[in-house]
Design a protein around this motif. Structure first.
Motif, mmCIF file in Angstrom:
data_model
loop_
_atom_site.group_PDB
_atom_site.id
_atom_site.type_symbol
_atom_site.label_atom_id
_atom_site.label_comp_id
_atom_site.label_asym_id
_atom_site.label_seq_id
_atom_site.Cartn_x
_atom_site.Cartn_y
_atom_site.Cartn_z
ATOM 1 N N LEU A 1 -34.408 -93.901 -5.200
ATOM 2 C CA LEU A 1 -35.568 -94.421 -6.258
ATOM 3 C C LEU A 1 -36.282 -95.486 -5.849
ATOM 4 O O LEU A 1 -37.411 -95.695 -6.040
ATOM 5 C CB LEU A 1 -34.645 -94.856 -7.654
ATOM 6 N N VAL A 2 -35.371 -96.789 -5.256
ATOM 7 C CA VAL A 2 -36.134 -97.955 -4.788
ATOM 8 C C VAL A 2 -37.072 -97.752 -3.779
ATOM 9 O O VAL A 2 -38.029 -98.170 -3.529
ATOM 10 C CB VAL A 2 -34.870 -98.687 -4.396
ATOM 11 N N SER A 3 -36.434 -97.012 -2.621
ATOM 12 C CA SER A 3 -37.292 -96.456 -1.387
ATOM 13 C C SER A 3 -38.595 -95.670 -1.952
ATOM 14 O O SER A 3 -39.602 -95.904 -1.339
ATOM 15 C CB SER A 3 -36.472 -95.743 -0.363
ATOM 16 N N ALA A 4 -38.315 -94.761 -2.731
ATOM 17 C CA ALA A 4 -39.480 -93.969 -3.144
ATOM 18 C C ALA A 4 -40.742 -94.967 -3.804
ATOM 19 O O ALA A 4 -41.706 -94.639 -3.664
ATOM 20 C CB ALA A 4 -39.212 -92.962 -4.293
ATOM 21 N N ALA A 5 -40.275 -95.649 -4.671
ATOM 22 C CA ALA A 5 -41.242 -96.801 -5.160
ATOM 23 C C ALA A 5 -41.994 -97.773 -4.183
ATOM 24 O O ALA A 5 -42.918 -97.920 -4.385
ATOM 25 C CB ALA A 5 -40.242 -97.862 -6.262
ATOM 26 N N LEU A 6 -41.079 -98.046 -3.048
ATOM 27 C CA LEU A 6 -41.601 -98.796 -2.082
ATOM 28 C C LEU A 6 -42.809 -98.223 -1.150
ATOM 29 O O LEU A 6 -43.483 -98.642 -0.883
ATOM 30 C CB LEU A 6 -40.737 -99.476 -1.314
ATOM 31 N N GLU A 7 -42.697 -96.754 -1.181
ATOM 32 C CA GLU A 7 -43.405 -95.942 -0.583
ATOM 33 C C GLU A 7 -45.062 -95.815 -1.018
ATOM 34 O O GLU A 7 -45.626 -95.849 -0.373
ATOM 35 C CB GLU A 7 -42.945 -94.625 -0.209
ATOM 36 N N VAL A 8 -44.885 -96.110 -2.464
ATOM 37 C CA VAL A 8 -46.139 -96.088 -2.871
ATOM 38 C C VAL A 8 -47.046 -97.311 -2.732
ATOM 39 O O VAL A 8 -46.401 -98.260 -3.145
ATOM 40 C CB VAL A 8 -45.885 -95.885 -4.609
ATOM 41 N N GLU A 9 -48.261 -96.983 -2.607
ATOM 42 C CA GLU A 9 -49.344 -98.055 -2.450
ATOM 43 C C GLU A 9 -49.416 -98.715 -3.861
ATOM 44 O O GLU A 9 -49.755 -98.064 -4.909
ATOM 45 C CB GLU A 9 -50.742 -97.501 -1.983
ATOM 46 N N GLY A 10 -49.295 -99.879 -3.841
ATOM 47 C CA GLY A 10 -49.736 -100.713 -5.075
ATOM 48 C C GLY A 10 -48.326 -101.306 -5.714
ATOM 49 O O GLY A 10 -48.564 -102.445 -6.368
ATOM 50 N N VAL A 11 -47.317 -100.993 -5.187
ATOM 51 C CA VAL A 11 -46.014 -101.680 -5.842
ATOM 52 C C VAL A 11 -45.755 -102.608 -4.787
ATOM 53 O O VAL A 11 -45.745 -102.830 -3.796
ATOM 54 C CB VAL A 11 -44.937 -100.396 -5.706
ATOM 55 N N LEU A 12 -45.328 -103.786 -5.676
ATOM 56 C CA LEU A 12 -45.103 -105.141 -5.180
ATOM 57 C C LEU A 12 -43.723 -105.298 -4.445
ATOM 58 O O LEU A 12 -42.794 -104.654 -5.153
ATOM 59 C CB LEU A 12 -45.156 -106.240 -6.071
ATOM 60 N N SER A 13 -43.588 -105.699 -3.267
ATOM 61 C CA SER A 13 -42.172 -105.758 -2.694
ATOM 62 C C SER A 13 -41.685 -107.051 -3.305
ATOM 63 O O SER A 13 -40.337 -107.384 -2.814
ATOM 64 C CB SER A 13 -42.316 -105.967 -1.203
ATOM 65 N N ASP A 14 -42.426 -108.077 -4.089
ATOM 66 C CA ASP A 14 -41.879 -109.216 -4.230
ATOM 67 C C ASP A 14 -42.419 -109.469 -5.782
ATOM 68 O O ASP A 14 -43.661 -109.728 -5.881
ATOM 69 C CB ASP A 14 -42.038 -110.495 -3.616
ATOM 70 N N PRO A 15 -41.777 -109.293 -6.940
ATOM 71 C CA PRO A 15 -40.211 -108.683 -6.910
ATOM 72 C C PRO A 15 -40.155 -107.328 -6.555
ATOM 73 O O PRO A 15 -41.019 -106.792 -6.882
ATOM 74 C CB PRO A 15 -40.079 -108.950 -8.435
ATOM 75 N N ALA A 16 -39.189 -106.949 -5.961
ATOM 76 C CA ALA A 16 -38.780 -105.957 -5.247
ATOM 77 C C ALA A 16 -38.320 -104.921 -6.432
ATOM 78 O O ALA A 16 -37.813 -105.455 -7.590
ATOM 79 C CB ALA A 16 -37.723 -105.932 -4.404
ATOM 80 N N PRO A 17 -38.501 -103.525 -6.316
ATOM 81 C CA PRO A 17 -38.162 -102.547 -7.280
ATOM 82 C C PRO A 17 -36.700 -102.456 -7.428
ATOM 83 O O PRO A 17 -35.899 -102.809 -6.515
ATOM 84 C CB PRO A 17 -38.652 -101.285 -6.697
ATOM 85 N N GLU A 18 -36.208 -102.286 -8.614
ATOM 86 C CA GLU A 18 -34.713 -102.203 -9.063
ATOM 87 C C GLU A 18 -34.592 -100.863 -9.638
ATOM 88 O O GLU A 18 -35.244 -100.521 -10.431
ATOM 89 C CB GLU A 18 -34.224 -103.330 -9.535
ATOM 90 N N ALA A 19 -33.295 -100.442 -9.431
ATOM 91 C CA ALA A 19 -32.812 -99.384 -9.963
ATOM 92 C C ALA A 19 -31.327 -99.510 -10.532
ATOM 93 O O ALA A 19 -30.534 -100.315 -10.289
ATOM 94 C CB ALA A 19 -32.714 -98.053 -8.975
ATOM 95 N N PHE A 20 -31.192 -98.905 -11.836
ATOM 96 C CA PHE A 20 -29.984 -99.132 -12.800
ATOM 97 C C PHE A 20 -29.428 -97.900 -13.382
ATOM 98 O O PHE A 20 -30.289 -97.093 -13.586
ATOM 99 C CB PHE A 20 -30.253 -100.200 -13.995
#
Length: 370
Positions: free
Chosen positions: A293-312
């Motif tokens: 889930l986190v890696s998929a979110a980071l691959e999308v343009e526009g998602v910020l790396s700081d703060p980084a995506p989180e999965a729970f």
């Protein structure tokens, strides 16, 4: 007179002699009056030149010492009318000095007095206008554009009404009109209007409160307590207009907005947090699901790396293990588009990793009676 009569002058000739003397005295009197009046006017005209020279050459040396340019701008705006005010003040004193008939004196001095009050009102308006423009520039620096277009025009109108009302009272007082009765009538009329239009006044006061308190600004996206949400397009004196995502205009009375809970997505900044919930089959590797889930979110343009995506891992569902992905975007208007892109990529990455989306299932046990 007896000397003239003893010398043989007739009575008519003696009367003509005295009339001539009175006429000469009257001419001398008026020449003296006009000359003194002209001297008074010339003195004030010369004084206006001195005042103008001081305001242009001397006063800027003192205003340049201050940290702000407000006093420089005010000085530049009021220099022409101040010079004109001194000239018309001299004209007023010149007319007042002349021994004119009462009605003529009242009309001429009254007209000149009205002109002086008008010039003085113009000076006060120019000072107020410069102060408001300076304050509007500071609002733009602190809060961006928007509030200056809402608050400053209203303040200018109120200041104009106040200055005109003050000038009118001064003029009426000069002509010995009863101001108390006028003020009393205006007060009673204002009370009657206030009682008849209390809802409108409540909305206007609430609109002024919204402009000062600024819970939201033009362009902000807000959520209302009743579930409506959209972008603020205008904050007026009576109503606030909100453009919803389906391109409809929502018009809300300002008093309602002041008395309800409002969520402002654009405050304190325009960053926004998105959330995606998914369910995976029982027996899935939870850590693998989180990483995917986190890696998929980071691959999308526009998602910020700081703060980084989180999965729970959030809950045990009836047919699935419930997971939640949280991510941030730089602009709240990009949340929906980014969510769509992440969802498409999650399907692909889950298929590659062998993670299954379970269908709702129900197991039924039948007991056979003996």
């Amino acid at each position: 007179m007896w000397i003239l009569f003893s010398r043989g002058y007739s009575v008519n000739r003696i009367l003509d002699f005295y009339r001539l003397q009175e006429t000469d005295s009257l001419y001398l009197f008026w020449i003296k009056e006009i000359l003194i009046a002209v001297l008074i006017f010339v003195f004030f005209w010369w004084l206006s030149k001195v005042v103008r020279w001081i305001l242009i050459n001397i006063a800027p040396r003192f205003t340049s010492i201050t940290a702000t340019d407000l006093d420089d701008r005010i000085l530049k705006r009021i220099t022409p009318p101040i010079s004109l005010l001194v000239i018309f003040a001299g004209l007023y004193y010149s007319v007042s000095y002349l021994a004119l008939p009462q009605k003529v004196h009242l009309v001429t001095s009254g007209l000149v007095f009205i002109v002086n009050v008008a010039i003085l009102t113009n000076v006060a308006y120019r000072c107020t206008d410069e102060i408001l423009q300076w304050y509007a520039a500071r609002l733009v620096q602190r809060h961006g554009e928007g509030l200056d277009r809402q608050l400053v025009p209203l303040a200018e109108k109120l200041a104009t009404i106040f200055l005109i009302g003050t000038a009118l009272i001064i003029v009426l007082k000069h002509f010995n009109y009863d101001i108390l009765s006028l003020v009393t009538a205006l007060g009673i009329g204002s009370l009657a209007i206030g009682m008849a239009a209390k809802d409108t006044l409540a909305n206007m006061i609430s609109g002024f409160t919204l402009m000062i308190d600024r819970p939201f600004r033009i362009g902000d996206r807000i959520h209302l307590k009743d579930g409506n949400w959209g972008d603020v397009t205008d904050i007026g004196l009576r109503t606030t207009k909100i453009k919803t995502v389906d391109n409809t205009l929502l018009i809300i009375p300002n008093s309602d907005l002041c008395n309800t809970t409002v969520i402002n997505q654009a405050f304190p900044d325009i960053k926004a947090k998105g959330k995606i919930t998914v369910g995976v089959a029982y027996g899935s590797d939870i850590e693998l699901v989180k990483r995917t889930l986190v890696s998929a979110a980071l691959e999308v343009e526009g998602v910020l790396s700081d703060p980084a995506p989180e999965a729970f891992f959030t809950a045990f569902g009836d047919s699935a293990l419930n997971m939640a992905l949280f991510f941030w975007v730089a602009d709240y208007t990009k949340v929906f588009g980014t969510t769509d892109s992440i969802n498409e990529l999650i399907i692909k990455r889950f298929a590659e990793a062998g993670i299954v989306f379970p269908f709702p299932t129900r197991t039924i046990y039948l007991h056979k009676e003996e």
